[in-house]
Design an enzyme around this catalytic site. Sequence first.
Site, PDB file in Angstrom:
ATOM      1  N   HIS A 162      -7.910  -0.596  13.655  1.00 47.19           N
ATOM      2  CA  HIS A 162      -6.622  -0.142  13.115  1.00 47.19           C
ATOM      3  C   HIS A 162      -5.617   0.091  14.240  1.00 47.19           C
ATOM      4  O   HIS A 162      -4.461  -0.352  14.155  1.00 47.19           O
ATOM      5  CB  HIS A 162      -6.817   1.147  12.322  1.00 47.19           C
ATOM      6  N   HIS A 167      -1.463  -1.215  15.007  1.00 47.41           N
ATOM      7  CA  HIS A 167      -0.347  -0.633  15.760  1.00 47.41           C
ATOM      8  C   HIS A 167       0.053  -1.442  16.984  1.00 47.41           C
ATOM      9  O   HIS A 167       1.254  -1.602  17.262  1.00 47.41           O
ATOM     10  CB  HIS A 167      -0.678   0.803  16.148  1.00 47.41           C
ATOM     11  N   GLU A 208       3.338   2.646   8.632  1.00 52.52           N
ATOM     12  CA  GLU A 208       1.931   2.491   8.243  1.00 52.52           C
ATOM     13  C   GLU A 208       1.773   1.604   7.007  1.00 52.52           C
ATOM     14  O   GLU A 208       0.888   0.755   6.965  1.00 52.52           O
ATOM     15  CB  GLU A 208       1.289   3.860   7.966  1.00 52.52           C
ATOM     16  N   SER A 227      -4.176  -3.829   9.122  1.00 52.82           N
ATOM     17  CA  SER A 227      -5.536  -3.635   9.639  1.00 52.82           C
ATOM     18  C   SER A 227      -6.571  -3.416   8.545  1.00 52.82           C
ATOM     19  O   SER A 227      -7.740  -3.194   8.848  1.00 52.82           O
ATOM     20  CB  SER A 227      -5.565  -2.432  10.589  1.00 52.82           C
TER      21      SER A 227
END
Length: 303
Positions: A162, A167, A208, A227
């Site tokens: 993730h 990110h 997100e 992700s």
Amino acid sequence: MFTEAQLYSPVTRTGDGDVTVHLSTEHPGVHDPAYRARRNAIAACALEYTSGAPTPRIAYTEAEEQVWRTVSIELARKHRGLASAEVLAAARRLALPTDHIPQLDEISAALTPLTGFRYVPAAGLVPLREFFGSFADRIFHSTQYIRHHSAPLYTPEPDAIHEIIGHATQLASPRFAAIYEAAGAAVARLRTDAALKFLADVFWFSLEFGVLREHGEIRCYGAGLLSSYGEIDEFRRAELRPLDVFAMGTGVYDITHYQPILFCAESMSEIEDVIGAFFESMDDETPLRARHLPTHANVPVAQ
């Protein structure tokens, strides 16, 4: 309500220095002694890290490397059809390996020339003020552990997949990196926990779990979607609403299920104009002012 603390397994350290990661009873690795010992050891490395020191490197096992290979290849395939153009361009620039887990110092070496961001290790949950505030210095706190090998396409908590595929891919884009930095600068102006939570919730529904429209299709740009092998297939089934900072900052959501409501931008420029501008101007009074702004949060975006 922002509930990031529920996402991370708590980490404790005794007076003797023993580090323990407390996995939930539903965690795929909770009954695997080797995995639990591994998580403890990786968390201990992160806790020993001090600012300015070399980033600890993890000697990943073959099982961990295989998880990375499986997930990164599958996600790359999904990104080609479901990720936004800005994300895809950033991914090409970052050029993450698919055959091995990159170390955090490798991520920093790739990101810094692109956007100035660098990665530092985190054992688990980083306090919100520190986590978001560090964006102002273009620092991202990242976990280094990998999900359990029995469920490579699922994780109940953020892991290195993730933090890196989600990110770091975003942070390879100068446009997204500037929004992160603006969020970090905003934290320095905030004094109340209520305002910090508001910022965190806006971040959740944008960086997100954000989506946008491109050429008549809905594409994702949020790290949580990029992700997640399962959720990236589901976001087009969500109820899509226009960007609305007040609705995003006060939204209630369940982190254990696919998100039923997402906020859809009409372009990358709108993300910058609405989300970026919000972070650039936010202060402790912003949540109160936002309450009185016109809202379109109850008007679905046509899919």
